[in-house]
Enzyme design. Structure first.
Site, PDB file in Angstrom:
ATOM      1  N   LYS A   8       0.804  -1.222   0.000  1.00 28.34           N
ATOM      2  CA  LYS A   8       0.000   0.000   0.000  1.00 28.34           C
ATOM      3  C   LYS A   8       0.839   1.274   0.000  1.00 28.34           C
ATOM      4  O   LYS A   8       0.474   2.260  -0.654  1.00 28.34           O
ATOM      5  CB  LYS A   8      -0.963  -0.010   1.186  1.00 28.34           C
ATOM      6  CG  LYS A   8      -2.011  -1.120   1.094  1.00 28.34           C
ATOM      7  CD  LYS A   8      -2.974  -1.083   2.263  1.00 28.34           C
ATOM      8  CE  LYS A   8      -3.979  -2.223   2.168  1.00 28.34           C
ATOM      9  NZ  LYS A   8      -4.980  -2.182   3.251  1.00 28.34           N
ATOM     10  N   ASP A  47      -9.689   2.476   2.170  1.00 34.67           N
ATOM     11  CA  ASP A  47      -9.642   1.805   3.472  1.00 34.67           C
ATOM     12  C   ASP A  47     -10.239   2.667   4.584  1.00 34.67           C
ATOM     13  O   ASP A  47     -10.931   2.164   5.475  1.00 34.67           O
ATOM     14  CB  ASP A  47      -8.196   1.448   3.839  1.00 34.67           C
ATOM     15  CG  ASP A  47      -7.732   0.155   3.204  1.00 34.67           C
ATOM     16  OD1 ASP A  47      -8.583  -0.688   2.879  1.00 34.67           O
ATOM     17  OD2 ASP A  47      -6.515  -0.022   3.032  1.00 34.67           O
TER      18      ASP A  47
END
Length: 279
Positions: free
Chosen positions: A68, A104
């Site tokens: 990420k 997220d």
């Protein structure tokens, strides 16, 4: 006729991911011929994997551990949340290049509200990776938590993150596990963003967590899934605390990713199918 597109998730490990069944359930309800595939991509191969997916005409990608933050330099542009958080979990392929987004934070906030919509005064976050960055951001900007205590094996790394975010000064307190062991947890919400409890991950935190010292009626969320028997959530539930594993967050970040890829809001029947696929 809609041409089939390939979507996928890149990670190391990735075999545990439930994103494929969740997204393919959505495609089925939407009547789309697309496929969603997990790809095991070691860190050294991430740039090549991203470039290859773009060259092959993929519809979009998700990124999971450990990619990420590493994917940030490869993006041609970033969405506001990804730029603020410093991590990418969703990649859109556009005529002008790869656009990195982070869903997220929105996913975590939606999941936390499902568990309990009561406003939070304080939160304790464990971990320093991309998931932790998104959770801290969501606590401050989505859930409007007044005080966040952020704990990692390397507090110095967290201080470096905060050094570039002067607007968070006074709202986020960085700490170590040793400090955590020395006093009460004293938070309305505890969030585990570490790999503790993950398949092939460690089974214990660096120090025992005194869950009984959390605030009365506290909530405990573990972004890891599937839930490990006898782990953090079982221990918290035995104390009468409300608990949630990582599947609701996975659901809602996936919904936001689909909306970015397809350019439309997901209807209720699609949400139901995605949720059912995770059970």
């Amino acid at each position: 006729m809609t041409l089939p597109l390939c979507f996928g998730v890149l990670g190391d490990p990735v075999a545990h991911s439930r994103s494929p069944q969740m997204h393919e359930a959505a495609f089925a309800v939407l009547g789309l011929p697309h496929r969603y595939v997990p790809f095991h991509v070691p860190s050294a191969r991430l740039p090549a994997a991203l470039a290859g997916a773009r060259a092959l005409g993929f519809g979009g990608l998700n990124l999971t551990l450990p990619h990420k933050q590493a994917a940030m330099p490869a993006m041609d542009s970033l969405g506001a949340a990804a730029r603020r958080i410093g991590a990418v979990n969703t990649v859109c392929f556009t005529p002008t290049g790869m656009v990195g987004h982070n869903t997220d934070g929105q996913g975590f906030a939606a999941a936390a509200r499902e568990l309990d919509p009561t406003p939070l005064r304080s939160a304790l976050v464990l971990g320093a990776g991309g998931a932790a960055l998104a959770v801290v951001d969501a606590l401050l900007y989505e859930l409007l938590v007044g005080r966040v205590r952020w704990v990692s094996r390397d507090p110095g790394a967290l201080n470096q993150v905060l050094a570039g975010r002067p607007e968070l000064r006074g709202r986020v307190l960085v700490g170590s596990y040793d400090e955590l062991a020395a006093g009460p947890l004293a938070a309305d919400l505890l969030v585990n963003c570490t790999s503790v409890g993950m398949v092939s991950g460690p089974s214990r935190f660096p120090v025992p967590l005194a869950l009984e010292t959390l605030a009365p009626k506290a909530r405990v969320i573990d972004v890891v899934y599937p839930r490990r028997p006898g782990g953090l959530l079982d221990q918290a539930a035995d104390l009468g605390l409300r608990v949630q594993d990582g599947l609701p967050m996975l659901l809602w970040q996936g919904v936001r990713a689909l909306e970015l890829w397809l350019g439309e809001t997901m209807p209720i029947d699609v949400l139901g199918a995605m949720r059912a696929a995770l059970i």
